[in-house]
Design an enzyme around this catalytic site. Structure first.
Site, PDB file in Angstrom:
ATOM      1  N   ARG A  19       0.804  -1.229   0.000  1.00 55.60           N
ATOM      2  CA  ARG A  19       0.000   0.000   0.000  1.00 55.60           C
ATOM      3  C   ARG A  19       0.836   1.277   0.000  1.00 55.60           C
ATOM      4  O   ARG A  19       0.326   2.355   0.316  1.00 55.60           O
ATOM      5  CB  ARG A  19      -0.990   0.022   1.181  1.00 55.60           C
ATOM      6  CG  ARG A  19      -1.998  -1.131   1.151  1.00 55.60           C
ATOM      7  CD  ARG A  19      -3.107  -0.892   2.168  1.00 55.60           C
ATOM      8  NE  ARG A  19      -4.086  -1.955   2.114  1.00 55.60           N
ATOM      9  CZ  ARG A  19      -4.103  -2.997   2.951  1.00 55.60           C
ATOM     10  NH1 ARG A  19      -3.184  -3.081   3.899  1.00 55.60           N
ATOM     11  NH2 ARG A  19      -5.027  -3.925   2.840  1.00 55.60           N
ATOM     12  N   LYS A  65       2.961  11.577 -10.340  1.00 53.06           N
ATOM     13  CA  LYS A  65       2.074  10.802 -11.214  1.00 53.06           C
ATOM     14  C   LYS A  65       2.780   9.513 -11.610  1.00 53.06           C
ATOM     15  O   LYS A  65       3.915   9.530 -12.080  1.00 53.06           O
ATOM     16  CB  LYS A  65       1.724  11.586 -12.470  1.00 53.06           C
ATOM     17  CG  LYS A  65       0.661  12.640 -12.287  1.00 53.06           C
ATOM     18  CD  LYS A  65       0.283  13.223 -13.641  1.00 53.06           C
ATOM     19  CE  LYS A  65      -0.843  14.202 -13.540  1.00 53.06           C
ATOM     20  NZ  LYS A  65      -1.227  14.739 -14.866  1.00 53.06           N
ATOM     21  N   GLU A 113       8.717  19.477 -23.514  1.00 53.12           N
ATOM     22  CA  GLU A 113       8.103  19.716 -22.205  1.00 53.12           C
ATOM     23  C   GLU A 113       8.598  21.027 -21.597  1.00 53.12           C
ATOM     24  O   GLU A 113       7.864  21.702 -20.865  1.00 53.12           O
ATOM     25  CB  GLU A 113       8.393  18.549 -21.256  1.00 53.12           C
ATOM     26  CG  GLU A 113       7.738  17.233 -21.659  1.00 53.12           C
ATOM     27  CD  GLU A 113       6.238  17.184 -21.374  1.00 53.12           C
ATOM     28  OE1 GLU A 113       5.685  18.172 -20.848  1.00 53.12           O
ATOM     29  OE2 GLU A 113       5.624  16.146 -21.687  1.00 53.12           O
ATOM     30  N   LYS A 157       6.941  23.520 -12.105  1.00 53.48           N
ATOM     31  CA  LYS A 157       6.137  22.341 -11.780  1.00 53.48           C
ATOM     32  C   LYS A 157       6.009  22.167 -10.271  1.00 53.48           C
ATOM     33  O   LYS A 157       4.934  21.822  -9.769  1.00 53.48           O
ATOM     34  CB  LYS A 157       6.728  21.080 -12.411  1.00 53.48           C
ATOM     35  CG  LYS A 157       5.838  19.856 -12.176  1.00 53.48           C
ATOM     36  CD  LYS A 157       6.050  18.763 -13.179  1.00 53.48           C
ATOM     37  CE  LYS A 157       4.991  17.673 -13.038  1.00 53.48           C
ATOM     38  NZ  LYS A 157       5.164  16.577 -13.995  1.00 53.48           N
ATOM     39  N   GLU A 182      -4.301  17.138  -9.022  1.00 51.91           N
ATOM     40  CA  GLU A 182      -4.841  17.639 -10.284  1.00 51.91           C
ATOM     41  C   GLU A 182      -6.341  17.904 -10.206  1.00 51.91           C
ATOM     42  O   GLU A 182      -7.113  17.507 -11.081  1.00 51.91           O
ATOM     43  CB  GLU A 182      -4.520  16.678 -11.437  1.00 51.91           C
ATOM     44  CG  GLU A 182      -4.605  17.354 -12.805  1.00 51.91           C
ATOM     45  CD  GLU A 182      -4.167  16.448 -13.942  1.00 51.91           C
ATOM     46  OE1 GLU A 182      -4.985  16.180 -14.818  1.00 51.91           O
ATOM     47  OE2 GLU A 182      -2.995  16.026 -13.941  1.00 51.91           O
ATOM     48  N   ARG A 230      -3.169  22.289 -11.750  1.00 55.35           N
ATOM     49  CA  ARG A 230      -2.172  21.335 -12.227  1.00 55.35           C
ATOM     50  C   ARG A 230      -2.539  20.798 -13.611  1.00 55.35           C
ATOM     51  O   ARG A 230      -1.668  20.376 -14.377  1.00 55.35           O
ATOM     52  CB  ARG A 230      -2.001  20.185 -11.237  1.00 55.35           C
ATOM     53  CG  ARG A 230      -0.931  19.189 -11.668  1.00 55.35           C
ATOM     54  CD  ARG A 230      -0.613  18.194 -10.583  1.00 55.35           C
ATOM     55  NE  ARG A 230       0.350  17.194 -11.051  1.00 55.35           N
ATOM     56  CZ  ARG A 230       0.930  16.293 -10.262  1.00 55.35           C
ATOM     57  NH1 ARG A 230       0.659  16.271  -8.973  1.00 55.35           N
ATOM     58  NH2 ARG A 230       1.780  15.426 -10.767  1.00 55.35           N
ATOM     59  N   ASN A 275      -0.983  19.729 -18.662  1.00 57.12           N
ATOM     60  CA  ASN A 275      -1.358  18.822 -19.745  1.00 57.12           C
ATOM     61  C   ASN A 275      -1.479  19.533 -21.090  1.00 57.12           C
ATOM     62  O   ASN A 275      -1.989  18.943 -22.056  1.00 57.12           O
ATOM     63  CB  ASN A 275      -2.687  18.131 -19.416  1.00 57.12           C
ATOM     64  CG  ASN A 275      -2.565  17.183 -18.241  1.00 57.12           C
ATOM     65  OD1 ASN A 275      -1.578  16.479 -18.104  1.00 57.12           O
ATOM     66  ND2 ASN A 275      -3.563  17.192 -17.367  1.00 57.12           N
ATOM     67  N   HIS A 298      -1.154  17.639 -24.325  1.00 56.05           N
ATOM     68  CA  HIS A 298      -1.115  16.209 -24.044  1.00 56.05           C
ATOM     69  C   HIS A 298      -2.375  15.465 -24.485  1.00 56.05           C
ATOM     70  O   HIS A 298      -2.305  14.279 -24.786  1.00 56.05           O
ATOM     71  CB  HIS A 298      -0.862  15.970 -22.553  1.00 56.05           C
ATOM     72  CG  HIS A 298       0.550  16.225 -22.137  1.00 56.05           C
ATOM     73  ND1 HIS A 298       1.169  17.450 -22.299  1.00 56.05           N
ATOM     74  CD2 HIS A 298       1.477  15.412 -21.579  1.00 56.05           C
ATOM     75  CE1 HIS A 298       2.408  17.377 -21.841  1.00 56.05           C
ATOM     76  NE2 HIS A 298       2.620  16.153 -21.412  1.00 56.05           N
ATOM     77  N   HIS A 329      -1.330  12.435 -26.572  1.00 58.15           N
ATOM     78  CA  HIS A 329      -1.583  11.057 -26.137  1.00 58.15           C
ATOM     79  C   HIS A 329      -2.420  10.299 -27.159  1.00 58.15           C
ATOM     80  O   HIS A 329      -2.220   9.101 -27.382  1.00 58.15           O
ATOM     81  CB  HIS A 329      -2.290  11.052 -24.778  1.00 58.15           C
ATOM     82  CG  HIS A 329      -1.386  11.355 -23.630  1.00 58.15           C
ATOM     83  ND1 HIS A 329      -1.848  11.482 -22.334  1.00 58.15           N
ATOM     84  CD2 HIS A 329      -0.054  11.546 -23.569  1.00 58.15           C
ATOM     85  CE1 HIS A 329      -0.833  11.751 -21.534  1.00 58.15           C
ATOM     86  NE2 HIS A 329       0.267  11.793 -22.262  1.00 58.15           N
ATOM     87  N   HIS A 342       7.216  10.292 -27.005  1.00 66.12           N
ATOM     88  CA  HIS A 342       6.282  11.088 -26.213  1.00 66.12           C
ATOM     89  C   HIS A 342       6.496  12.589 -26.402  1.00 66.12           C
ATOM     90  O   HIS A 342       5.549  13.346 -26.642  1.00 66.12           O
ATOM     91  CB  HIS A 342       6.400  10.715 -24.735  1.00 66.12           C
ATOM     92  CG  HIS A 342       5.531  11.544 -23.841  1.00 66.12           C
ATOM     93  ND1 HIS A 342       4.154  11.486 -23.883  1.00 66.12           N
ATOM     94  CD2 HIS A 342       5.844  12.487 -22.905  1.00 66.12           C
ATOM     95  CE1 HIS A 342       3.654  12.341 -22.996  1.00 66.12           C
ATOM     96  NE2 HIS A 342       4.646  12.960 -22.399  1.00 66.12           N
TER      97      HIS A 342
END
Length: 367
Positions: free
Chosen positions: A123, A145, A187, A229, A239, A243, A247, A250, A254, A272
């Protein structure tokens, strides 16, 4: 060692980002650990170059530490539930306890998968991110993330799990393939586009130095990107608000990656960072198409990316409706439909819902 930058991430999960040359062999890596077990997770490209150095630093700082390795094949196509399970098996074989740590040594694929394994083992155990690409230094290693991909889409299975520390050795960038360096610069451009026009202008002025891999220019770009960031993540760790601005590009990117099958190692496909570069151009054009930003800003984004040697057009053969369908399954979509990060102007972006499908399709067909 010189020119060490430290960026502090505040908020509920506090940690330091260390940026500078020579950190891979520094004993302070060991000082981030709490327990007696450490699993180095890397890939077949990075492990032969740097895993011995990292393990030596760990053992130097903590002689009684039990260290093991899990080395996965390289490539985005390996960021799967099957590899994730192998990583968990490696933790089990090590006998990793609740105070163990995963050391994520590699680019974004390794960082995402190793971080997700750390989030799930018992966990949640510590993960120390040691990014080895520019893209992972300025983006995926910071903020917590973690995820793996499914055939249906990118990063659909994952968790938020903040690292215990991020250690970015800028010396490794000297041997980074030119294509991977350029991918990371995509980025970096994102931060200027959504947060700071002055930084965007700095990137325009230093594009040639960045592409050439000049140490001073890269160190400045990394430190400033991580600071942007870190500030956003400390205010919005999960997010729920601003935040999401990270993206930018993205949602389009993606979808392109998914349609290409994550084949970014192929010469004719996109990795990417390259997909995000195309996505930022499309998002900037969509910003103009819906009347939020001037078309001149979209052209400025496109020109900078081209100067950095990045693609700015959708690869031939991709179908606009199929890309739109991919976007609807993207994890950034909400019940009300697609959300896009759109520019008001360079240095100022916002989250926009309810963009008409027809506007998106027109941008995709022109892309």
């Amino acid at each position: 060692m010189s020119a060490l930058h430290t960026v502090k991430v505040d908020g509920e999960a506090r940690y330091d980002i260390l940026i500078g040359p020579g950190l891979l062999g520094d004993a302070r890596i060991a000082h981030t650990l709490r327990g007696k077990h450490a699993l180095i997770v890397s890939d077949a490209n990075v492990a032969p170059l740097y895993a011995d150095r990292v393990e030596a630093a760990l053992r130097s700082g903590r002689p009684a530490l039990h260290v093991a390795r899990y080395v996965m094949p390289a490539g985005e196509q390996e960021k799967t539930l099957a590899r994730f399970c192998e990583c968990l098996d490696a933790l089990a074989a090590l006998g990793a306890t609740r105070d163990a740590a995963v050391i994520a040594l590699g680019g974004g694929v390794v960082g995402d998968l190793a971080g997700f394994a750390a989030a799930c083992w018992m966990r949640g155990i510590d993960v120390v991110q040691i990014p080895t690409t520019l893209l992972s230094m300025v983006d995926s290693s910071v903020g917590g993330k973690t995820a793996v991909d499914l055939p249906a889409g990118k990063n659909l299975v994952g968790a938020f799990h903040a690292p215990r520390a991020v250690i970015a050795d800028t010396a490794v960038l000297r041997t980074l393939p030119a294509r991977e360096l350029r991918a990371g610069l995509a980025e970096v451009v994102k931060y200027g586009a959504v947060f700071d026009e002055n930084f965007f202008s700095w990137l325009e002025a230093h594009a040639s130095a960045l592409v050439a891999g000049e140490d001073a220019a890269l160190a400045e770009a990394i430190a400033r990107s991580c600071q942007y960031k870190a500030e956003v993540v400390s205010r919005d760790p999960f997010e729920h608000g601003e935040r999401a601005l990270l993206n930018f590009g993205h949602t389009f990117g993606h979808a392109i990656e998914c349609e290409l099958g994550y084949a970014g190692t192929d010469r004719d496909a996109l990795n990417h960072g390259e997909a995000v570069a195309v996505g930022m151009v499309l998002a900037a054009r969509l910003s103009a198409a819906v009347g939020r930003a001037p078309l001149s800003d979209a052209r400025r984004v496109e020109t900078l990316l081209q100067h950095l040697g990045l693609p700015t057009a959708i690869p031939a053969g991709l179908d606009a409706p199929a890309l739109l369908a991919r976007m609807r399954l993207d994890k950034k979509a909400v019940a009300g439909g697609l959300r896009f990060i759109l520019l008001n102007h360079i240095g100022d972006a916002t989250v926009v819902s309810g963009v008409p499908d027809q506007a998106v399709l027109e941008v995709l067909r022109a892309g």
